[in-house]
Each structure stands twice: as C-alpha cells, then as structure tokens.
Design a protein around this motif. Structure first.
Motif, mmCIF file in Angstrom:
data_model
loop_
_atom_site.group_PDB
_atom_site.id
_atom_site.type_symbol
_atom_site.label_atom_id
_atom_site.label_comp_id
_atom_site.label_asym_id
_atom_site.label_seq_id
_atom_site.Cartn_x
_atom_site.Cartn_y
_atom_site.Cartn_z
ATOM 1 N N MET A 1 -10.226 -10.568 7.315
ATOM 2 C CA MET A 1 -10.375 -9.120 7.338
ATOM 3 C C MET A 1 -9.217 -8.367 6.685
ATOM 4 N N ALA A 2 -8.347 -9.101 6.003
ATOM 5 C CA ALA A 2 -7.218 -8.438 5.336
ATOM 6 C C ALA A 2 -7.497 -8.263 3.843
ATOM 7 N N THR A 3 -7.050 -7.159 3.301
ATOM 8 C CA THR A 3 -7.099 -6.941 1.853
ATOM 9 C C THR A 3 -5.785 -7.458 1.274
ATOM 10 N N LEU A 4 -5.862 -8.250 0.207
ATOM 11 C CA LEU A 4 -4.624 -8.811 -0.350
ATOM 12 C C LEU A 4 -3.915 -7.807 -1.256
ATOM 13 N N LEU A 5 -2.611 -7.827 -1.206
ATOM 14 C CA LEU A 5 -1.794 -6.954 -2.053
ATOM 15 C C LEU A 5 -1.017 -7.828 -3.026
ATOM 16 N N ASN A 6 -1.011 -7.430 -4.273
ATOM 17 C CA ASN A 6 -0.414 -8.232 -5.332
ATOM 18 C C ASN A 6 1.106 -8.403 -5.158
ATOM 19 N N ASN A 7 1.571 -9.644 -5.272
ATOM 20 C CA ASN A 7 3.008 -9.953 -5.252
ATOM 21 C C ASN A 7 3.377 -10.487 -6.632
ATOM 22 N N ASN A 8 4.088 -9.685 -7.420
ATOM 23 C CA ASN A 8 4.403 -10.092 -8.793
ATOM 24 C C ASN A 8 5.534 -11.103 -8.878
ATOM 25 N N LEU A 9 6.287 -11.262 -7.790
ATOM 26 C CA LEU A 9 7.510 -12.064 -7.876
ATOM 27 C C LEU A 9 7.512 -13.305 -6.992
ATOM 28 N N PHE B 1 -1.824 -1.433 8.792
ATOM 29 C CA PHE B 1 -0.772 -2.458 8.846
ATOM 30 C C PHE B 1 -0.585 -3.062 7.460
ATOM 31 N N ILE B 2 0.681 -3.237 7.073
ATOM 32 C CA ILE B 2 0.988 -3.922 5.816
ATOM 33 C C ILE B 2 1.884 -5.102 6.162
ATOM 34 N N SER B 3 1.464 -6.290 5.777
ATOM 35 C CA SER B 3 2.274 -7.476 6.048
ATOM 36 C C SER B 3 2.816 -8.017 4.719
ATOM 37 N N MET B 4 4.116 -8.250 4.670
ATOM 38 C CA MET B 4 4.756 -8.679 3.418
ATOM 39 C C MET B 4 5.694 -9.863 3.660
ATOM 40 N N PRO B 5 5.997 -10.636 2.614
ATOM 41 C CA PRO B 5 6.970 -11.725 2.787
ATOM 42 C C PRO B 5 8.343 -11.163 3.144
ATOM 43 N N GLY B 6 9.191 -11.986 3.746
ATOM 44 C CA GLY B 6 10.529 -11.547 4.123
ATOM 45 C C GLY B 6 11.540 -11.608 2.984
ATOM 46 N N VAL B 7 11.223 -12.328 1.907
ATOM 47 C CA VAL B 7 12.146 -12.416 0.767
ATOM 48 C C VAL B 7 12.314 -11.006 0.185
ATOM 49 N N PRO B 8 13.535 -10.469 0.205
ATOM 50 C CA PRO B 8 13.706 -9.050 -0.119
ATOM 51 C C PRO B 8 13.072 -8.602 -1.445
ATOM 52 N N MET C 1 6.070 -3.383 -1.841
ATOM 53 C CA MET C 1 6.250 -2.014 -1.355
ATOM 54 C C MET C 1 6.134 -1.016 -2.512
ATOM 55 N N THR C 2 6.836 -1.300 -3.581
ATOM 56 C CA THR C 2 6.896 -0.349 -4.695
ATOM 57 C C THR C 2 5.542 -0.191 -5.375
ATOM 58 N N ASN C 3 4.931 -1.323 -5.719
ATOM 59 C CA ASN C 3 3.733 -1.251 -6.554
ATOM 60 C C ASN C 3 2.436 -1.099 -5.762
ATOM 61 N N GLU C 4 2.420 -1.533 -4.527
ATOM 62 C CA GLU C 4 1.171 -1.479 -3.763
ATOM 63 C C GLU C 4 1.214 -0.446 -2.642
ATOM 64 N N VAL C 5 2.309 -0.431 -1.891
ATOM 65 C CA VAL C 5 2.318 0.378 -0.670
ATOM 66 C C VAL C 5 2.705 1.831 -0.943
ATOM 67 N N LEU C 6 3.905 2.025 -1.494
ATOM 68 C CA LEU C 6 4.381 3.398 -1.689
ATOM 69 C C LEU C 6 3.448 4.166 -2.610
ATOM 70 N N ALA C 7 2.933 3.462 -3.622
ATOM 71 C CA ALA C 7 2.060 4.127 -4.589
ATOM 72 C C ALA C 7 0.704 4.481 -3.994
ATOM 73 N N LYS C 8 0.237 3.732 -3.011
ATOM 74 C CA LYS C 8 -1.152 3.891 -2.580
ATOM 75 C C LYS C 8 -1.364 4.395 -1.155
ATOM 76 N N PHE C 9 -0.457 4.082 -0.234
ATOM 77 C CA PHE C 9 -0.752 4.367 1.172
ATOM 78 C C PHE C 9 0.056 5.519 1.777
ATOM 79 N N ILE C 10 1.065 5.989 1.030
ATOM 80 C CA ILE C 10 1.958 6.957 1.650
ATOM 81 C C ILE C 10 1.482 8.386 1.419
ATOM 82 N N ASN C 11 1.131 9.035 2.480
ATOM 83 C CA ASN C 11 0.634 10.408 2.400
ATOM 84 C C ASN C 11 0.943 11.080 3.736
#
Lengths: 411, 411
Positions: A123-131, A146-153, A160-170
């Motif tokens: 039931m989760a939508t995947l968010l692209n990890n470029n690195l 809810f946004i779940s991300m790897p712990g590697v900074p 966060m930059t390309n998927e979350v801040l751009a799309k979910f922050i309002n």
C-alpha cells in the motif's frame, strides 16, 4: 501543516551517531512554513516502530521517517509499515531494474540481499532515490501522510528534495524566522540590553537565544496567516534589536563568520592566509568549507612544532626563548611570517595551550593568543578559554574569525 | 534500567542546532548498561513539556531532560515541572549565593534575570552545576526519576558526570557493545562476507552496520544478566567476524583512524605532516583533535593556491603545467615537498576537485589524488568521490588517514 520526525536506529539512541538527519529535515520544513511539533528517536524494533507510527498521527499530519530501509538484516522499518497498514509485501520490478542498472554501471554483482530489498509494502507509493538502492515510500493513514526514507544522509536529502519538498509540502500557516548574528558579547549581557524590546513582543513572536562558543544567534520567530505581514513586522523588531546591539552585530540570518569574511575579502579584494598552532588547521578547514574560497584564501602554515614556527614562519628564536610559543609576540611574528611566505594581504595567527596538557601557572590551559594583521598593523588579543581542548580550539577559531572580520571591516 | 531523553528547544526542532546532547547522554548511559528506549525533541511550551513528562513515565524509569533552564525568557521548563509536580517555586538561597560568587570572581554585575533564575520547583532536589549559573534538578514521580539539566553542552556534561552518572545509574541488566572498525570496503560487500556468521547470531545479540564516508563500524550488541558472559560470548563472534574481514579491519571499539595513526607513530617513532589542497586543513585538524598529537605531528602546508604548491612545497612548474594541480604527479611532489620543508618522516598529500566548481570532462568534481610516502617510497591513490563538496572533503580525509595508516603499518 504540522510535521513530526521519526528517526529509527539504536546507533542514534546510544550516541554512536548524531542525529543530523532530523536537524536537516527540521530546517528544510521550517523554512517552508511547516511547524515541527516533535522529533523522536526510537529503537529499530517492529513493535516500537508500530507504536510510534500509531501515536504520532495524534499530533502531526505529516510524518518524516528515516532509517531502517537498507539491505542489511537490522533494518525492520518495512515490516512495521506492513503491520501498520495491514498489508503484505510485493516484489517491485521497477526497484529491481533500478538496482540492477546501478550495479551494472559500477560493474558489481547483485546479491540476494539486494533482491530482498525489492519487496515493498503493497500500500505504499515508491519515491525515487537517485543516489542509492532503497527507494523512499509514501503512505497515508488516518489523514496523516507518512514518508519513509533511508537513513543514509545524502540519500534521504535526495528523496526529500526531489520528491517530498517539491510535492507534499503545503502549509496553510506561515512561520517566519529572522536571526541576528552577534559576536563578542555574552548571553546575559544581550538579555539585559534588549529587555524592553523583549517585553514588548506580541504573543505570536518568540525570541530565542542560541549561544555558541564565541558568537550568539538571536532568533525571532513569528507565526500567522500572511508571510508578508510577518516579514514586515519582524523587520521592525530586528531593526530595534540591531540598534541596541549594533557593536556586536556581524550579520543576519545564520550567516557564519567565515561567510562574512568571504564577503569582505571579495568586496575589498584582499587575499588571506592563516598560521595556526593550537587550532591545528581548524580555521583553514572552516574557511575552505565554503566553495569559492580559493578566490581569496591562499593557504596556511600549520606550525604545530616550534621548528616550523622558526624555520617556515620565521619567528625569531629570541622571541620563542624570551616570550615562549604562547605569547603576543610569537602570535604577531606568525602573522608577519605567514603574510611574507604565503604572499597574503592579511593573515590571522593563533597560538595557545588547548589542553589538557601543556599548562603552567603563568599560562594555564585555555591561554590563547590571537593576532591578525597586514604589513602596516598587527592587532593581538588574549583569550582565556576553559579546561577543554575541543572547546578551546573551536572558541579560538571563532574569535580569530571575528578578529579577522573586524580587521577587514576597518581597512 | 530503562532511560529516555527529552530535549527541549525549538532550535533543535527547526534544525538550527544538531542534537549532540542526546548523542552524548545516550553514549554515556549505554556504556553503563542502561538501555535507552527513546529520545524525543519537543517545543519549549509548558503544555507540550508537561504532556511529554506524563507520557514518558510509561516507558522509562529514568528520564534525562535538557534545555530551558537559562536566565532568558524563552526558558519554560521549570514552569512545566511545577505543574507536573503540582508545586510552587521557592527562592534558592544556595543558588543565589553561587551565582553571586560566580559574578564576583568575574567582576560582572548581577541582573534581575539572575535573581529570577534562583526560583526552583519546591519538590526538586538541586544538582550542582560547576560550570554555569543554572543548577540541575532531580525529582521523582510515579516511580520514575527525572533529571533536568541546562541545554548548554558543557554544563549538561558537568552535571551528568558529577551528579547523575556517579549517583543515579544502577542497571540490573547489562548491555555490552563491541565494535569492529573497517576501512576500504562497502556495506553490502561486508554483509555478503559475513552472512553465515550473521545468521548464526543468537536472539539476544544484534549486529548493526554503521557506514561513514571511507569507513564502517560493525557493532555487536548483547543484552543479558552477566556482563562477563556477554563479553566472552561477543569476543567469539568478534574473532569470527575479524577472520572473515581481516584485510579491512583497522581496529576495535570506535577507535578512529586518527587514533590508530597516533598509536603507530608513537610505536614506530615516526613524525608526520600533511600537505593539503582540497581538504584545506581538515586532515591536520582531525589529527590535532587528539591531545598529545604534538608528539608525532609537526605541521602542515595548506597549499590552496598553485603559488603555494610551487613556492613552498616545491612542486615543479612543469608538473603543474603538464599534469595539472589535480594529478598523481602533483600529489607525489607535495609529499616530497612537505617531508623536506617540515622535516617529517612521512607526509600525506591530497589534491582534488571538491566541487561544486572546478570540474572538467577529464577531471570531474570528485576527482581526488592522495599520496603518502617517505624519502624512499611514495604511494598514490585515485579517489572517485561524488558531487558534494563537504562529503568529498570528509571522504578524502578519511581515505588519506587510512592510506597513512597502511603505510605506517608496512614500514
């Protein structure tokens, strides 16, 4: 919009690593007007994560989760998410293709662990990890995103930059922060000087003192509907504070002393250098943390031994013998030596007893001389630090940068 | 004994400062066998703090609170404690005397704010703060012991060390951590090599991968009644892991590469130096973070400009013209130049494109050459970093230290 941060990992709880992820996420959200209501660190156990996910919905409508998505066995976040959403894992062909490609370009072989990593909560939508190989995940429950991300900074920052801040922050509400940067004054003295202004602040504007070794950030935060109005209003208070503290204000909005020095060097066309004994390269490191520093920073002599002070920086043997390595005279000659050998316009020098060893009754641990100057003039300053090596080094570096800044402003 | 940490302060939530207090407290408690079950960061609002105090009793029997005890107006922790304990504030004559004395020796005047700071929750026991004006507080409710401390790191550490760790820490269960330090290998490759050992670990022993730029910490944690038994058992697994990973193991139990280098320099009687371009002093700074480093570290030339490379480090103009500043040849000559001018036995040199500017098609951002050597032999290594200035500098510094370590081990 109210946000909370959940950091998963025993290594954070037991202090093996510091939680820089939460600090970065907090600053990014806050800049965008999102209020951060809590940040919690929990163990990487399925039941603990599950309970945290359930509880956090009560106070936040956006939850950022980091950690526990890697290929190794101690990563259990996905299992907890499955339980929370009451769903199974499905094999993500897209993720598998991405990982395969990632490994192909690096000419490495894919292991079973990487295949296992491709199973994702249904039931989760995947968010692209470029690195990296572990994608982020987005899921919604009880009106909370809810946004779940790897712990590697850097992977977290990418998502966060390309998927979350751009799309979910309002955020419906704006939060505006403005900060005054002060150097050369203590927290209580600041509080005394601005007492009247502090008492006149309206309910929705908060003032915070954030003291560091050698400088203080004074932050005003305002919350309300109109960002423009808040900005205008904060500017009035910032002006008032500035006029009370003018002597100590070196800049605004989290500018560092190094950034201010960079600005002044560029504006005045000056090249700088450092000559460091007890700071051992810390000042040069701080200066070169900034990209573009090669424009005004030439280099340093780290003169940890007296031989280097004498032979490279040309400090006179008489000076070292009569006044010692930790003295105004040595600091001054270090400045002249650095300017001469490194061909800089202005140099800053530091020599002191950082500790824990090396202290005497005359020159106890924490005795540090700072000098800054050009061929015409050298200014010296004596610091009385504390009984702590790390703090003395940081304190001396910051005060040295402030002295360099003052020198640059005056010429 | 189960402990939780509450850090109070908007400045942590919005990422203006990183929560190093929680990391330090976590490591201190963990070393003493106390399990840390959660660490939370909350806003400095009375109601929020009150709710956190109430909730945390359910999961912990020791709660460490930092922040919000200073003399300035944004500090509200004491008000929340009063509500939590349902008590009033009383004026602490002892605290007032201490503050007065503190100011007398510093020849500063006491302000009204300092007087205000002497009001303390009536039901709290005060804990001595040797380094600041705000004492710590201890109080008990619902079988849970609470310790409240200032947020200033060195004051918190003073109270923790002298009052808390010495008096309140008594855990029935032992937790033992052992860590293997690896350099020159990636996380997934480690996982592949040790899969069988990982699968054979009993339930009460956990393995965690803690990768950093250039090195990995592999941590085994065991929990049980007898510390001696746990130690013995962990040693067996550590030995097994070591034999699978021997090539990459440089030490144990959180020893840093800098500490290992220190150990080798002292053992072999070698003096070292650095010549740094893109790392700009970071390696020297890391080396001199250690007290006693003057015993084996002579100094550095930070050659940020080509002029400094040529004129101080004696890198040939031909080399710079034909191969460029970022090349194996330049790195090699930087080593020779550093050893010659700084009179060191072994030097390590770094020259590269840290970014974000300065990259070319031939030498993109992240291209970094490292050289290490003495008068007989110089070893060079090419790094391919990433598109991130800070990470490239840290990565290069760590790899350079690992190369220096290997060189020291081989001679």
């Amino acid at each position: 919009m109210k946000a909370a941060i959940i950091s998963i990992g025993d290594e954070i709880l037991i202090g093996q690593i510091t939680n820089t992820n939460a600090a970065w996420i907090g600053s990014q959200l806050s800049q965008r007007g999102v209020e951060i209501v809590a940040s919690i660190v929990i163990k990487d156990e399925v039941e603990t994560i599950l309970k945290a996910l359930k509880d956090i919905c009560n106070i936040a409508d956006l939850v950022l989760i980091t950690g526990g998505l890697g290929p190794t066995k101690d990563d259990v976040t996905k299992l907890a998410i499955n339980k929370f959403l009451d769903c199974d894992s499905v094999f993500s062909e897209v993720t598998f293709q991405k990982i395969s490609q990632y490994f192909q370009t690096r000419k490495k072989e894919l292991s079973d662990l990487h295949r296992l990593q491709c199973y994702m909560p249904a039931m989760a939508t995947l968010l692209n990890n470029n690195l990296g190989t572990a994608p982020g995940m987005m899921f919604i429950k009880d009106n909370c995103t809810f946004i779940s991300m790897p712990g590697v900074p850097y992977e977290m920052k990418d998502i966060m930059t390309n998927e979350v801040l751009a799309k979910f922050i309002n955020s419906g509400e704006s939060i505006v922060h403005k900060t005054i940067m002060l150097a050369g004054i203590g927290e209580t003295d600041v509080a005394d000087k601005i007492e009247n202004i502090e008492n006149s602040l309206p309910e929705y504007i908060k003032l915070a003192y954030l003291p560091s070794l050698g400088y203080i950030r004074l932050r005003l935060s305002a919350k309300g509907k109109s960002e423009t109005d808040l900005n205008t209003e904060l500017d009035v208070f910032i002006k008032a504070l500035e006029s009370k503290l003018s002597k100590y204000v070196y800049g605004f909005d989290d500018i560092t002393l190094e950034e201010k020095v960079a600005e002044l060097c560029k504006k005045k066309g000056k090249k700088i250098a450092t000559a460091e004994s007890c700071t051992g390269g810390l000042i040069a490191k701080n200066i070169t943390d900034l990209s573009g520093s090669s424009e005004y920073f030439l280099g340093s002599i780290i003169a940890y031994s007296n031989t280097v002070k004498r032979e490279i920086l040309n400090v006179a043997s008489d000076t070292l013998d009569n006044h010692g390595a930790v003295s105004a005279e040595t600091a001054k000659e270090m400045v002249l030596g650095a300017n001469s050998i490194l061909k800089s316009d202005i140099a800053v020098a530091v020599t002191g007893v950082a500790g824990p060893g090396g202290g005497t009754i005359e020159k106890p641990v924490g005795t540090i001389w700072i000098a800054v100057g050009n061929e015409d003039k050298v200014v010296v300053k004596l610091l009385k630090g504390m009984n702590d090596r790390d703090k003395n080094r940081i304190y001396a570096s910051n005060i040295a940068m402030n002295e360099l800044r003052k020198f640059l402003e005056d010429i």
